[in-house]
Design an enzyme around this catalytic site. Structure first.
Site, PDB file in Angstrom:
ATOM      1  N   GLU A  44       0.847  -1.193   0.000  1.00  0.00           N
ATOM      2  CA  GLU A  44       0.000   0.000   0.000  1.00  0.00           C
ATOM      3  C   GLU A  44       0.886   1.248   0.000  1.00  0.00           C
ATOM      4  O   GLU A  44       1.944   1.279   0.612  1.00  0.00           O
ATOM      5  CB  GLU A  44      -0.870  -0.005   1.261  1.00  0.00           C
ATOM      6  N   LYS A 119      -9.632   1.137  -2.479  1.00  0.00           N
ATOM      7  CA  LYS A 119      -9.820   0.606  -1.127  1.00  0.00           C
ATOM      8  C   LYS A 119     -11.235   0.890  -0.618  1.00  0.00           C
ATOM      9  O   LYS A 119     -11.684   2.036  -0.595  1.00  0.00           O
ATOM     10  CB  LYS A 119      -8.783   1.239  -0.205  1.00  0.00           C
ATOM     11  N   CYS A 160      -5.007  -3.404   2.907  1.00  0.00           N
ATOM     12  CA  CYS A 160      -4.779  -3.120   4.326  1.00  0.00           C
ATOM     13  C   CYS A 160      -6.003  -3.354   5.214  1.00  0.00           C
ATOM     14  O   CYS A 160      -6.337  -4.487   5.513  1.00  0.00           O
ATOM     15  CB  CYS A 160      -4.240  -1.691   4.481  1.00  0.00           C
TER      16      CYS A 160
END
Length: 282
Positions: A44, A119, A160
């Site tokens: 990320e 995301k 994440c």
């Protein structure tokens, strides 16, 4: 199609500008390719990590103008490898919303972007050690999940904090993902407590390989990330990991036949049932 896939995860300590980030990650990717990896994944925030809002605003640009994204596309084509930019922080392209996108980019061996994923779950938290994160103030959440085709099988894309939402991973597996990427910049407290446990749980629940390249160490903006990049097999076994937070390359070879073996042994993806939600507590 061979069931054996040599991969590499890149662990970085990404600087605060795209130009510096490219200079940081490029030698590691070349090292991975020289070691035989055909699929390479970065963490990320591969193109920049900068939480100081004034500097971040100056650093973020459009995807097609970002120096790191452009450079990494050329590098994938030069090396003839597939490359997942775990995420790039780029302008979202949504009118009226100046927040950036935290976007995974899957690049084929010709340097073409074949899949994008923004995301879904942004990290807003107050940690017990006094650290505060408000990712939603600068990152616009995505709207949809993504499973992308590769020469070796389908890959699910997450980033994440998504790892804490098992229903997302289950949907990716049910959509045919045999590999699920979890590029991350985990904080040190949460990384130490939860990182490996969460990743192994997601692998077991989905019967998929979980590939988690990570940021590590103390960054220019003062944040500290956990590192400890890891590859987990579909039975929940740790195949390879880095036991530190320094930049580096983690090689592994995936036996993709293990996915079907795990899913046959425990056919949980076929056993979902609809059920009524719990009632209100009385």
């Amino acid at each position: 199609m061979s069931s054996s896939l040599p991969i590499a995860l890149i662990q970085t300590r990404t600087p605060a500008t795209a130009q510096a980030a490219l200079a940081h990650v490029e030698p590691l990717i070349r090292q991975a390719a020289d070691g035989g990896a055909k699929l390479i994944l970065t963490p990320e925030g591969t193109n920049l990590l900068e939480q100081r809002r004034d500097r971040r605003g100056l650093a973020v640009t459009d995807e097609d103008q970002d120096a790191a994204v452009i450079g990494l596309r050329h590098l994938a084509a030069e090396l003839g490898v597939w490359l997942l930019i775990g995420s790039a922080i780029v302008k979202s392209g949504h009118a009226g919303d100046d927040r950036a996108a935290n976007r995974s980019l899957l690049i084929d061996a010709n340097g073409t972007i074949v899949a994008r994923y923004d995301k879904l779950h942004v990290f807003d938290v107050d940690l017990a050690n006094g650290e505060t994160y408000r990712e939603s103030s600068t990152i616009r959440p995505g709207d949809g999940a993504c499973v992308a085709g590769t020469p070796w099988g389908r890959m699910g894309l997450t980033i994440c904090y998504d790892v804490r939402f098992p229903h997302l991973f289950r949907q990716l597996a049910r959509a045919g993902a045999c590999m699920i990427a979890v590029p991350a910049a985990f904080t040190v407290p949460t990384g130490e407590a939860h990182w490996e446990t969460l990743l192994r749980a997601r692998a077991i629940e989905t019967g998929a390989f979980v590939l988690a390249p990570a940021q590590g160490g103390t960054h220019e903006d003062g944040r500290r990330t956990w590192g400890h990049s890891i590859v987990v097999g579909p039975w929940g076994e740790v195949i390879a990991k880095l036991d530190h937070d320094e930049p580096g390359v983690l090689h592994a070879t995936l036996d993709l036949a293990a996915v079907e073996a795990a899913r046959t042994s425990v056919p949980q993806l076929r056993h979902d049932r609809d059920f009524a939600p719990p009632g209100d507590p009385t």
